[in-house]
Write an enzyme that holds these catalytic residues in place. Structure first.
Site, mmCIF file in Angstrom:
data_model
loop_
_atom_site.group_PDB
_atom_site.id
_atom_site.type_symbol
_atom_site.label_atom_id
_atom_site.label_comp_id
_atom_site.label_asym_id
_atom_site.label_seq_id
_atom_site.Cartn_x
_atom_site.Cartn_y
_atom_site.Cartn_z
ATOM 1 C CG PHE A 112 37.567 40.071 45.674
ATOM 2 C CD1 PHE A 112 37.226 39.750 46.976
ATOM 3 C CD2 PHE A 112 37.406 39.112 44.689
ATOM 4 C CE1 PHE A 112 36.745 38.481 47.287
ATOM 5 C CE2 PHE A 112 36.925 37.859 44.986
ATOM 6 C CZ PHE A 112 36.600 37.539 46.287
ATOM 7 C CB ILE A 113 42.136 38.491 44.516
ATOM 8 C CG1 ILE A 113 40.869 37.932 43.873
ATOM 9 C CG2 ILE A 113 43.119 37.348 44.793
ATOM 10 C CD1 ILE A 113 41.094 37.297 42.504
ATOM 11 C CG LEU A 172 43.359 53.609 46.646
ATOM 12 C CD1 LEU A 172 43.388 54.677 47.725
ATOM 13 C CD2 LEU A 172 42.849 52.296 47.215
ATOM 14 C CG ASP A 211 48.144 54.349 36.784
ATOM 15 O OD1 ASP A 211 48.279 53.133 36.518
ATOM 16 O OD2 ASP A 211 47.583 55.154 36.010
ATOM 17 C CB THR A 232 41.476 35.269 34.304
ATOM 18 O OG1 THR A 232 40.176 34.715 34.152
ATOM 19 C CG2 THR A 232 41.872 35.914 32.987
ATOM 20 C CG ASP A 233 38.851 30.511 34.346
ATOM 21 O OD1 ASP A 233 38.574 31.726 34.237
ATOM 22 O OD2 ASP A 233 38.094 29.700 34.914
ATOM 23 C CD GLU A 234 36.588 35.727 32.285
ATOM 24 O OE1 GLU A 234 36.219 36.354 31.278
ATOM 25 O OE2 GLU A 234 36.277 36.056 33.442
ATOM 26 C CE1 TYR A 272 40.330 40.529 33.267
ATOM 27 C CE2 TYR A 272 38.747 38.765 32.851
ATOM 28 C CZ TYR A 272 39.804 39.294 33.582
ATOM 29 O OH TYR A 272 40.322 38.576 34.630
ATOM 30 C CE LYS A 330 44.926 39.165 34.111
ATOM 31 N NZ LYS A 330 45.793 39.811 35.142
ATOM 32 C CG ASN A 387 39.332 34.150 43.146
ATOM 33 O OD1 ASN A 387 40.146 34.351 44.052
ATOM 34 N ND2 ASN A 387 39.606 33.366 42.120
ATOM 35 C CG LEU A 400 26.591 35.547 39.540
ATOM 36 C CD1 LEU A 400 25.382 36.150 38.858
ATOM 37 C CD2 LEU A 400 26.890 34.156 38.979
ATOM 38 C CE1 TYR A 434 24.047 40.301 32.128
ATOM 39 C CE2 TYR A 434 26.202 39.250 32.082
ATOM 40 C CZ TYR A 434 25.425 40.383 32.222
ATOM 41 O OH TYR A 434 26.027 41.589 32.455
#
Length: 347
Positions: free
Chosen positions: A10-11, A33, A57, A131-133, A156, A160, A186, A196, A213
């Site tokens: 996506f990004i 892929l 990979d 990520t901010d996570e 996850y 990261k 994003n 989402l 959720y």
């Protein structure tokens, strides 16, 4: 030559499309892929002589070495990652492999190339997109800054966080010119429909139950993908090695408000004889370990590098819904059908 890992995702694909359209850089995409990577997202640039693709990979060290030897990149934009929290709950092993082992392989090959070519090392950049996570969950107030302590909640975000630490260590120990970015959620065209916003759009279009959720009270800061792309290119061209830059959209919204806004836009764009799509909203049991709120303070990149988001949440979301409506038949044919994931914590 810029090497973009995860460039069919996506990004990553948004980065590649932007680089080909707005710069003179050659780009080589490295992508395995998997289910979330699709060559159709690169179709708009696939005929460019500056575009190259390698199905590899990133955990495969010899293949990564071959790619570096063949293309001799001046920069790496590292976006390849397993990224869906629910999938990490069900199968954390893939996240450790791709996000940690894969990052290690790329760092080592970058270091090897720079050691062998001191002149190339001067201008080389390794931009690691995170990520901010990794920062965990916020309460009602405050925002994540570049110095917020790490407190990941899911497999996850833990994977990261580990990769972020590796990238910083390779800068401090080996002098590899690395930069870390941490972004907020994003959204935009070509996103895989497990996330989402595209999931809600598809469900609304098909008049299927739209699962939310808990009570939908969780809050995220939303960043339109093209704004994120501009930030990443700005960091690549002007960022300081060893630094971290937070990238956010300054657009906090509750999940329930995101969902209802999507319902209203779909009702407007695709009217039919049925009731408002809001009637499709269905509350489901919450995700295990679901962080309450994320918010990014992007003051540093705004002040230091002059970047700021151009899309409001309202303008970006409308563009996104319009894109999915216009390309509905092209993007719906994925393996994911909206099934609930993330029950691994209960087994």
């Amino acid at each position: 030559m810029i090497l973009v890992t995860g460039g069919a995702g996506f990004i990553g694909s948004a980065v590649v499309r932007w680089l080909i359209a707005h710069t003179s850089h050659d780009v080589v995409v490295v992508d395995k892929l998997t289910y979330a990577g699709h060559l159709e997202s690169l179709a708009p640039v696939s005929e460019s002589p500056r575009y190259h693709f390698e199905r590899v990979d990133i955990c495969d060290g010899p293949s990564v070495r071959r790619v570096f030897a063949a293309h001799r990149p001046n920069a790496v934009l590292h976006l390849a990652a397993e990224s869906h929290v629910d999938r990490s709950i069900d199968g954390p092993g893939d996240f450790i492999q791709t996000n940690v082992v894969g990052t290690f392989a790329l760092l080592e090959e970058s270091r090897r190339m720079c050691l062998a070519d001191a002149e190339r090392r001067e201008g080389f950049r390794f931009v690691h997109v995170s990520t901010d996570e990794v920062f965990g969950s916020l309460g009602d107030d405050g925002a994540f800054t570049e110095t917020t302590p790490y407190d990941p909640s899911s497999p996850y975000s833990a994977s990261k966080a580990a990769s972020d630490h590796l990238v910083r260590a390779w800068h401090r120990t080996y002098g590899l010119p690395t930069i870390v970015t941490n972004c907020s959620n994003n959204y935009g065209p070509y996103q895989f429909p497990e996330k989402l916003i595209p999931l809600m759009i598809y469900k609304a279009l098909d008049r299927q139950p739209m699962p939310v959720y808990g009570r939908g009270e969780n809050i995220r800061d939303w960043l339109y993908v093209e704004d994120h792309v501009r930030a990443l290119v700005t960091v690549l061209e002007s960022g300081t090695p060893g630094e971290t830059y937070n990238i956010g959209g300054r657009s906090e919204r509750r999940n329930i408000d995101v969902a209802t806004t999507i319902c209203d836009i779909v009702d407007e764009l695709c009217p039919d004889n049925g009731p408002s799509r809001r009637s499709l909203l269905t509350f489901v049991p919450d995700r295990p370990g679901h962080d309450f709120r994320y918010a990014i303070d992007s003051s540093k990149i705004e002040a230091a590098l002059g970047w700021s988001p151009t899309e409001t949440f309202e303008s970006g979301l409308r563009k996104t819904v319009e894109w999915y409506v216009s390309r509905r038949n092209d993007t719906a044919a994925h393996s994911y059908r909206g099934e609930r994931l993330g029950f691994g914590a209960s087994t």
